[in-house]
Write a protein that holds these residues in place. Structure first.
Motif, PDB file in Angstrom:
ATOM      1  N   ALA A 278       0.800  -1.268  -0.007  1.00 50.99           N
ATOM      2  CA  ALA A 278       0.055   0.053   0.018  1.00 50.99           C
ATOM      3  C   ALA A 278       0.864   1.397  -0.039  1.00 50.99           C
ATOM      4  N   VAL A 279       1.913   1.352   0.911  1.00 48.84           N
ATOM      5  CA  VAL A 279       2.634   2.525   0.718  1.00 48.84           C
ATOM      6  C   VAL A 279       3.420   2.789  -0.529  1.00 48.84           C
ATOM      7  N   ILE A 280       4.238   1.632  -1.053  1.00 44.89           N
ATOM      8  CA  ILE A 280       4.839   1.822  -2.231  1.00 44.89           C
ATOM      9  C   ILE A 280       3.699   2.272  -3.366  1.00 44.89           C
ATOM     10  N   VAL A 281       2.503   1.621  -3.429  1.00 49.90           N
ATOM     11  CA  VAL A 281       1.736   2.173  -4.320  1.00 49.90           C
ATOM     12  C   VAL A 281       1.352   3.711  -4.092  1.00 49.90           C
ATOM     13  N   LEU A 282       0.980   4.223  -2.895  1.00 49.76           N
ATOM     14  CA  LEU A 282       0.507   5.466  -2.550  1.00 49.76           C
ATOM     15  C   LEU A 282       1.692   6.438  -3.164  1.00 49.76           C
ATOM     16  N   ASN A 283       2.971   6.265  -2.933  1.00 44.33           N
ATOM     17  CA  ASN A 283       4.030   7.136  -3.282  1.00 44.33           C
ATOM     18  C   ASN A 283       3.957   7.051  -4.663  1.00 44.33           C
ATOM     19  N   ALA A 284       4.226   5.631  -5.216  1.00 44.64           N
ATOM     20  CA  ALA A 284       4.088   5.691  -6.880  1.00 44.64           C
ATOM     21  C   ALA A 284       3.040   6.505  -7.575  1.00 44.64           C
ATOM     22  N   ILE A 285       2.018   6.351  -7.208  1.00 47.11           N
ATOM     23  CA  ILE A 285       0.675   7.312  -8.020  1.00 47.11           C
ATOM     24  C   ILE A 285       1.036   8.677  -7.767  1.00 47.11           C
ATOM     25  N   ASP A 286       1.458   9.056  -6.696  1.00 46.62           N
ATOM     26  CA  ASP A 286       1.771  10.471  -6.279  1.00 46.62           C
ATOM     27  C   ASP A 286       3.007  11.071  -7.056  1.00 46.62           C
ATOM     28  N   GLN A 287       4.169  10.336  -7.162  1.00 49.21           N
ATOM     29  CA  GLN A 287       5.161  10.484  -8.016  1.00 49.21           C
ATOM     30  C   GLN A 287       5.057  10.800  -9.322  1.00 49.21           C
ATOM     31  N   LEU A 288       4.244   9.566  -9.970  1.00 53.33           N
ATOM     32  CA  LEU A 288       4.001   9.409 -11.286  1.00 53.33           C
ATOM     33  C   LEU A 288       2.933  10.582 -11.894  1.00 53.33           C
ATOM     34  N   GLY A 289       2.021  10.778 -10.797  1.00 56.33           N
ATOM     35  CA  GLY A 289       0.852  11.934 -11.347  1.00 56.33           C
ATOM     36  C   GLY A 289      -0.242  11.316 -12.048  1.00 56.33           C
ATOM     37  N   SER A 290      -0.085  10.194 -12.145  1.00 58.43           N
ATOM     38  CA  SER A 290      -1.255   9.459 -12.966  1.00 58.43           C
ATOM     39  C   SER A 290      -1.696   7.876 -12.560  1.00 58.43           C
ATOM     40  N   PHE A 291      -2.747   7.601 -12.086  1.00 61.32           N
ATOM     41  CA  PHE A 291      -3.192   6.225 -11.862  1.00 61.32           C
ATOM     42  C   PHE A 291      -2.774   5.310 -13.016  1.00 61.32           C
ATOM     43  N   GLU A 292      -3.457   5.998 -14.229  1.00 60.46           N
ATOM     44  CA  GLU A 292      -3.109   5.083 -15.555  1.00 60.46           C
ATOM     45  C   GLU A 292      -1.396   4.951 -15.898  1.00 60.46           C
ATOM     46  N   VAL A 293      -0.738   5.647 -15.623  1.00 65.81           N
ATOM     47  CA  VAL A 293       0.848   5.342 -15.797  1.00 65.81           C
ATOM     48  C   VAL A 293       1.002   4.286 -14.851  1.00 65.81           C
ATOM     49  N   PHE A 294       0.644   4.642 -13.557  1.00 62.57           N
ATOM     50  CA  PHE A 294       0.961   3.365 -12.285  1.00 62.57           C
ATOM     51  C   PHE A 294       0.610   2.074 -12.998  1.00 62.57           C
TER      52      PHE A 294
END
Length: 521
Positions: free
Chosen positions: A68-84
């Protein structure tokens, strides 16, 4: 292939796992900063897709709280759920490759004491995390296994906060539910076939729904608020349901940040899966051994599908797997059933699911947690000795105060220290004899495997040899002697004349023949 021979056991177990999984899927999605429906998608994929490919008969897959923590930070850094989602797809490709490269054997190198500690630690975590829900305090999301909470609280401070926000109706529902679950398990299940076919968890869920309806109609002051209930997204139509699925954006899939994230997700998800696979096999009453490489392939395909349709990363999850085992599941039909039920109910009756009190589910999970961390388990491991008990208890404490993977890493470190200590101590045997002439003769018998870790211990033994003694260095039982140890013995041999020590070497016949051959050449 699915087998329907154990349908009478697998369907009720799948139903229980389904009831437990829905709020966990939603809670993990919330903690990950992803759309709530992404958690439901991963629950469906874990049940329907992964179970069909997996060789694990009792493992249940879905979104993992540990990511969960990895996903939360990743979505924030990438700026897009679709890119995630493109990173999730790529992580699945990497996992599939790891399966073909036979990387699944990594899971076999974790000691039993650490695996048992992991199971007990998860049991303790479940109890600590579900107590607030049982009392009606629902500020911490379902599925959270980390010590520190997003709101600044921690596992134990949440228990104190719970006491300031007790809901009488939640306590009534969870208390009655626990009573029924214990009665069902200890008494009624042994009384008749009907109590084996109808599972206690289903009864307490129906009881919880019925009691809350009663409160709403006759005692509105006791009615549970919406945050005390399951909160599945409700689509107004079939088209609206499918609009909740999300397609990935592959435009940045070759960028460094996406590739690095995919690698991180693949490694962490694979490690968590392999650990849960090993733990699930330990709980399996039939002691079946699941093929680890096939599991990596199944998880890889699952994550590829999740990335394509808008799901969170998938792993095998010990909470759902243990709930499956303790509910009587026998084959992977139970895991498949839970995935199908999530799909059907999310599509047709999400409103009914949203009537389920979290207090009812908390009671179910409390019984699961207790069975994972029974006092009898602690006594059994303690009787096995400190070499087993210390890594076990350290793993539990570390999991409670950090998270699953960090806790296992700390437990592994303690287990490795014991291994190094034992390796250091069992490097050789030194004993003294008298020759027919009455002279002291010392025998240094080296162990079957002698590594550089034994260098200090052997050096101390050689220093104990007194002046004028005869020394026999016995290699006959050694299959491997490290170069550092050989060098140490050679140095001692070169300087032995200064103490008038006579050295004789005793070697295996094979080694003697090899030496003879080398001399003749």
């Amino acid at each position: 292939m699915l087998s329907f021979k154990e349908l009478k056991s697998d369907f009720p177990a799948g139903l229980v796992v389904f009831l437990v999984a829905v709020p966990l899927c939603l809670g993990i999605a919330m903690a990950s900063g992803a759309p709530l429906f992404a958690g439901i998608i991963s629950g469906i994929i874990g049940g329907v897709v992964v179970s069909l490919i997996s060789g694990s008969q009792l493992g249940v897959s879905g979104p993992a709280a540990g990511l969960a923590v990895i996903v939360l930070n990743a979505i924030d850094q990438l700026g897009s759920f679709e890119v995630f989602l493109s990173a999730v797809f790529l992580a699945g490709v990497i996992q599939l490759a790891l399966g073909f490269l036979k990387a699944g054997s990594i899971g076999y190198y974790f000691p039993t004491s650490v695996i048992k500690g992991m199971l007990a630690g998860i049991g303790v975590i479940i109890i600590l995390k579900q107590l607030p829900h049982a009392f009606g305090y629902d500020q911490n999301f379902e599925g959270n296994v980390h010590f520190r909470q997003p709101d600044g609280e921690n596992t134990f401070s949440e228990l104190f906060q719970m006491l300031n926000a007790v809901s009488p109706s939640a306590v009534i529902i969870s208390g009655l539910s626990l009573f029924i679950l214990i009665l069902w398990d200890q008494v009624l299940s042994k009384k008749g076939r009907i109590f084996q076919l109808i599972q206690g968890p289903l009864v307490v869920v129906l009881l919880g729904i019925g009691l809350n309806i009663l409160f709403q109609n006759y005692y509105p002051q006791l009615a549970l608020r919406s945050n005390h209930l399951v909160s599945l997204p409700v689509a107004e139509s079939l088209g609206g349901f499918f609009q909740q699925f999300t397609s990935p954006d592959f435009s940045r899939i070759l960028s460094y940040e996406v590739i690095f994230l995919a690698g991180t997700l693949a490694v962490v998800a694979s490690l968590e899966t392999l650990l849960c696979l090993e733990a699930t096999d330990k709980l399996d009453p039939y002691k079946r051994i699941s093929p680890a490489n096939r599991e990596l392939k199944a998880q890889g395909v699952g994550n590829m599908v999740a990335g394509l349709i808008g799901g969170l990363p998938v792993t095998q999850v010990i909470v759902r797997s243990s709930a499956n085992i303790q509910s009587g599941g026998k084959t992977k039909l139970a895991a498949f059933t839970h995935g199908v039920l999530i799909l059907i109910c999310a599509l047709t009756i999400p409103g009914v699911l949203n009537m389920i009190p979290l207090a009812s589910l908390a009671a179910i999970l409390l019984t699961v947690g207790y069975k994972l961390a029974k006092p009898a388990l602690f006594k059994s491991v303690y009787r096995s000795g400190w070499m087993q008990f210390l890594p076990f208890i350290v793993t539990i404490i570390a999991i409670v105060f950090t998270d699953l993977l960090t806790g296992i890493g700390i437990g592994m470190a303690v287990a490795v220290l014991f291994i190094l200590k034992n390796s250091y101590e069992v490097s050789h045997l030194l004993h003294q004899e008298k020759t027919p002439e009455g002279k002291d003769q010392y025998h240094l018998v080296l162990a079957e495997e002698v590594t550089f870790l034994n260098k200090g211990n052997i050096m101390q033994a050689l220093r104990k040899i007194p002046e004028g003694a005869d020394l026999v260095i016995d290699y006959s039982k050694s299959a491997f002697v490290d170069h550092d140890v050989k060098e140490l013995i050679e140095d001692f041999k070169e300087n032995a004349h200064m103490k008038h020590i006579s050295i004789t070497f005793k070697e295996t016949q094979g080694r003697q023949r090899a030496n003879a051959t080398s001399v003749s050449l």
